[in-house]
Scaffold this motif. Structure first.
Motif, PDB file in Angstrom:
ATOM      1  N   GLN A   1       5.658 -17.910  23.655  1.00  0.00           N
ATOM      2  CA  GLN A   1       5.650 -16.679  22.864  1.00  0.00           C
ATOM      3  C   GLN A   1       7.065 -16.117  22.683  1.00  0.00           C
ATOM      4  O   GLN A   1       7.350 -14.945  22.918  1.00  0.00           O
TER       5      GLN A   1
ATOM      6  N   ARG B   1      -0.424 -21.323  16.673  1.00  0.00           N
ATOM      7  CA  ARG B   1       0.694 -20.519  17.162  1.00  0.00           C
ATOM      8  C   ARG B   1       0.918 -20.753  18.649  1.00  0.00           C
ATOM      9  O   ARG B   1       2.049 -20.835  19.119  1.00  0.00           O
ATOM     10  N   LYS B   2      -0.167 -20.877  19.420  1.00  0.00           N
ATOM     11  CA  LYS B   2      -0.015 -21.153  20.846  1.00  0.00           C
ATOM     12  C   LYS B   2       0.536 -22.555  21.096  1.00  0.00           C
ATOM     13  O   LYS B   2       1.298 -22.777  22.030  1.00  0.00           O
TER      14      LYS B   2
ATOM     15  N   GLU C   1      -4.317 -18.865  15.454  1.00  0.00           N
ATOM     16  CA  GLU C   1      -3.910 -18.543  16.821  1.00  0.00           C
ATOM     17  C   GLU C   1      -3.699 -19.803  17.651  1.00  0.00           C
ATOM     18  O   GLU C   1      -2.789 -19.891  18.473  1.00  0.00           O
TER      19      GLU C   1
ATOM     20  N   PRO D   1       4.336 -21.995  22.844  1.00  0.00           N
ATOM     21  CA  PRO D   1       3.547 -21.666  24.049  1.00  0.00           C
ATOM     22  C   PRO D   1       4.163 -20.538  24.862  1.00  0.00           C
ATOM     23  O   PRO D   1       3.450 -19.833  25.570  1.00  0.00           O
TER      24      PRO D   1
ATOM     25  N   GLU E   1     -11.439 -17.768  18.988  1.00  0.00           N
ATOM     26  CA  GLU E   1     -10.024 -17.949  18.606  1.00  0.00           C
ATOM     27  C   GLU E   1      -9.950 -18.646  17.249  1.00  0.00           C
ATOM     28  O   GLU E   1     -10.632 -19.654  17.013  1.00  0.00           O
TER      29      GLU E   1
END
Length: 267
Positions: free
Chosen positions: A84, A77-78, A74, A82, A70
């Motif tokens: 999405q 962004r998570k 990424e 979280p 990862e």
């Protein structure tokens, strides 16, 4: 909220750029390097690559058991998103709802118009109050100036009246001195002192004369009373004795002579 959205957009843009420039995965490199003599075909399946044996086509063989690592973008962004959530779609949807419930609602337009009218009235009232306040201050300043001018005029008038009175007093003194024959100047001080002394003596002599006149008047009153008493005695004696008494008559005559002598001395 806006900063978070900007950060998410930056992460997405960087991730897409890295994905475009990233080298092909290790499994794809191995599949490209594989020789046709092995008889195993590498097929892309989903997000990875699997090997397919022609002898057992229904049992794919994983070409690479190691998962892709990862990236930092990424991970961010998570962490930042979280769930999405697509914030662009959310913002567009909320803006559409806001426009529908505000500008598109006739009641909202009516309330906005009423609020604007009330604000205009409040602004007008405040401007009127401020103008009246300024007018009051100007009136107070004018009244203060008028009162100060009156005080200054009264003070100057009193000074002028005082100077006029002193001038008239000096003129009257000069006129009195001229009428009395006393010359005005530096040497007239002694003459004025002597004149005041003579006036004082004259007043004292006049007081003495008045006292003497009062005393003489009292004596005249006493003399009149004695004369009246003698007359009464003269009238009463003949009635009591029934005749003339030579001795009493002689006494009366002597008393009358003395009284006449006193009168002549006083006159």
């Amino acid at each position: 909220m806006m900063a978070r959205s900007i950060l998410i957009a930056a992460v997405i843009i960087c991730e897409s750029a890295v994905a475009q420039n990233a080298p092909p995965p290790k499994a794809e490199r191995k599949a490209a390097q594989a020789t046709p003599e092995s008889g195993v075909h590498h097929v892309r399946s989903g997000s990875g690559v699997v090997a397919v044996d022609p002898k057992q086509p229904y049992r794919p063989i994983p070409a690479n058991r190691v998962q892709a690592r990862e990236t930092i973008f990424e991970f961010y962004r998570k962490v930042l998103n979280p769930r999405q959530i697509k914030w662009g779609d959310q913002i567009d949807r909320r803006l559409a709802v806001l426009a529908e419930q505000s500008v598109g609602n006739p009641y909202f337009r009516l309330c906005a118009l009423q609020m604007a009218f009330i604000l205009v009235l409040l602004l007008t009232c405040w401007l009127w109050w401020d103008k009246m306040h300024q007018i009051k201050w100007l009136a107070a300043e004018c009244l203060t100036d008028a009162i100060n001018a009156k005080r200054i005029a009264d003070h100057k008038a009193l000074e002028a009246i005082g100077r006029y009175n002193r001038h008239i007093e000096m003129c009257n003194r000069v006129i009195e001195n001229q009428q009395s024959g006393i010359a005005t100047g530096d040497g007239s001080g002694d003459l004025q002192a002597e004149l005041r002394k003579a006036e004082t003596q004259l007043a004292a002599e006049r007081a003495k004369v008045i006292s003497l006149e009062a005393e003489i008047k009292n004596r005249d009153d006493i003399q009149k009373k004695l004369d009246a008493r003698l007359e009464q005695l003269e009238k009463a004696m003949p009635e009591r004795q029934g005749g003339a008494n030579a001795e009493l008559v002689a006494r009366l005559q002597r008393a009358e002579a003395e009284l006449s002598n006193r009168k002549t001395h006083r006159s």
